[in-house]
Write an enzyme that holds these catalytic residues in place. Structure first.
Site, PDB file in Angstrom:
ATOM      1  N   GLY A   1      13.919 -12.685 -24.320  1.00 12.33           N
ATOM      2  CA  GLY A   1      12.719 -13.421 -24.458  1.00 12.33           C
ATOM      3  C   GLY A   1      11.733 -12.681 -23.301  1.00 12.33           C
ATOM      4  O   GLY A   1      10.396 -12.522 -23.426  1.00 12.33           O
TER       5      GLY A   1
ATOM      6  N   ASP B   1      10.585 -22.279 -22.565  1.00  7.78           N
ATOM      7  CA  ASP B   1      12.182 -22.566 -22.534  1.00  7.78           C
ATOM      8  C   ASP B   1      12.277 -23.847 -22.072  1.00  7.78           C
ATOM      9  O   ASP B   1      11.441 -24.576 -21.450  1.00  7.78           O
ATOM     10  CB  ASP B   1      12.541 -21.442 -21.502  1.00  7.78           C
TER      11      ASP B   1
ATOM     12  N   ARG C   1      25.909 -14.083 -27.308  1.00  5.72           N
ATOM     13  CA  ARG C   1      27.500 -13.750 -27.799  1.00  5.72           C
ATOM     14  C   ARG C   1      28.121 -13.437 -26.402  1.00  5.72           C
ATOM     15  O   ARG C   1      27.658 -12.929 -25.572  1.00  5.72           O
ATOM     16  CB  ARG C   1      27.554 -12.527 -28.539  1.00  5.72           C
TER      17      ARG C   1
ATOM     18  N   ARG D   1      29.413 -13.005 -34.247  1.00  4.78           N
ATOM     19  CA  ARG D   1      28.054 -13.680 -34.522  1.00  4.78           C
ATOM     20  C   ARG D   1      28.422 -14.986 -35.211  1.00  4.78           C
ATOM     21  O   ARG D   1      27.453 -15.913 -35.288  1.00  4.78           O
ATOM     22  CB  ARG D   1      27.131 -12.718 -35.316  1.00  4.78           C
TER      23      ARG D   1
ATOM     24  N   VAL E   1      14.943 -13.494 -33.679  1.00  2.00           N
ATOM     25  CA  VAL E   1      15.817 -12.641 -33.117  1.00  2.00           C
ATOM     26  C   VAL E   1      17.141 -13.264 -32.840  1.00  2.00           C
ATOM     27  O   VAL E   1      18.271 -12.751 -32.595  1.00  2.00           O
ATOM     28  CB  VAL E   1      15.221 -12.297 -31.868  1.00  2.00           C
TER      29      VAL E   1
ATOM     30  N   HIS F   1      22.860  -8.032 -40.359  1.00  2.00           N
ATOM     31  CA  HIS F   1      22.763  -7.596 -38.856  1.00  2.00           C
ATOM     32  C   HIS F   1      24.211  -7.742 -38.511  1.00  2.00           C
ATOM     33  O   HIS F   1      24.544  -8.893 -38.450  1.00  2.00           O
ATOM     34  CB  HIS F   1      21.642  -8.230 -38.091  1.00  2.00           C
TER      35      HIS F   1
END
Length: 311
Positions: free
Chosen positions: A15, A34, A83, A89, A119, A176
């Site tokens: 970010g 945030d 991750r 994922r 994202v 992805h």
């Protein structure tokens, strides 16, 4: 002409680096959000103070709420748990579903006309979450994955062939992650099909490295995941939308029959312009590519079915 307003939710590495690139390109004014108290404010101020050196006048502020994000033109969701080594994922699914659900609800309230770029991982499933929760029309919601995967594919091909990355037009389809489908048939080097320039075993090795691109960086960093290339990929998408470039890029889009996929967000080539996703490009796939894309879509479907039980 007033500047566009871009909200970035999540002021971690992805970010904050995205926010930095956005203001450096003067694509708009940025709001960095945030939940950590004072952290986004500190990062935003630091980026703002780079302006005199880098010669940009874009404004950036940090906040812990959504009041300042009101009426954003684009909202980028990067929040979620990154991750860690050994984590797939899919391990992220439960935690990040809750996080993305909350963010999407807030964005839908504060910026109901925004274009949403997701994202957070697992990417295709999180885009599905954001779509279900926000109820945004499909042209205004997309996932950033294909641009990043294509960039990784291009990087490895350029290294192998010792040519400029600018000569390579890489083509990637599918989810992805481990099931993505980098197409060697449609990937070209200065217009020449890459299959004519490299033997099949080398190409297969590069395709495998592309698929494992995120995991390779996670294992090297030890304490986080990639952020320079992902943020660059997000900014390319934002620029295509805000400048109405009509640029064809791969990203996670809601397919409703295209490529025989229905009701899932899967990486496909799309035209990005001022309205968001203005068209999904359907190209002819051979049997092998079709089968690989179906496997990829099936893997995404499994995650989305899990998501449905969590929402």
């Amino acid at each position: 002409m007033s500047r566009k307003k871009i909200t970035v939710i999540g002021a971690g590495n992805v970010g904050a680096t995205t926010a930095q690139r956005l203001v450096e390109k003067e694509l708009g004014n940025v709001v960095l959000v945030d939940i950590l108290q004072d952290m986004p404010q500190g990062k935003a101020l630091d980026i703002l103070e780079s302006g005199p050196v880098y010669s940009y006048d874009s404004e950036i502020i940090g906040t812990n709420g959504y009041e300042e994000t009101k009426d954003s033109d684009i909202a980028i969701i990067t929040s979620g748990v990154a991750r860690k080594p050994g984590m797939s994922r899919d391990d992220l699914l439960k935690i990040n579903t809750g996080i993305v659900k909350g963010v999407a609800e807030n964005i839908a309230k504060s910026s109901p006309n925004a274009i949403l770029i997701v994202v957070s991982n697992p990417l295709d499933a999180m885009t599905y979450v954001a779509h279900k929760v926000s109820r945004f029309p499909k042209h205004r919601i997309m996932g950033m994955a294909g641009v990043l995967d294509a960039a990784r594919f291009s990087t490895f091909l350029a290294m192998e062939l010792k040519v400029s990355v600018e000569n390579i037009q890489a083509f990637v389809l599918g989810g992805h992650g481990d099931t993505m489908v980098p197409s060697t048939r449609y990937t070209t080097v200065a217009g020449v099909p890459v299959e004519e320039l490299l033997p099949k075993e080398r190409l297969n090795a590069i395709v495998k490295r592309t698929r494992d691109g995120g995991a390779e960086i996670v294992s090297l960093l030890k304490t986080g995941s990639a952020f320079y290339a992902p943020s660059a990929a997000v900014v390319e998408m934002v620029e295509a939308i805000l400048k109405d470039k009509k640029k064809i890029v791969p990203c996670a889009a809601l397919c409703e029959g295209e490529y025989n996929i229905d009701g899932l967000f899967v990486g496909v080539p799309v035209k990005l312009g001022a309205k968001g996703i203005e068209q999904i490009f359907e190209i002819a796939l051979n049997d092998e590519e079709s089968a690989a894309l179906k496997r990829s879509a099936d893997a995404v479907k499994v995650l989305c079915e899990q998501v449905d039980t969590l929402l």
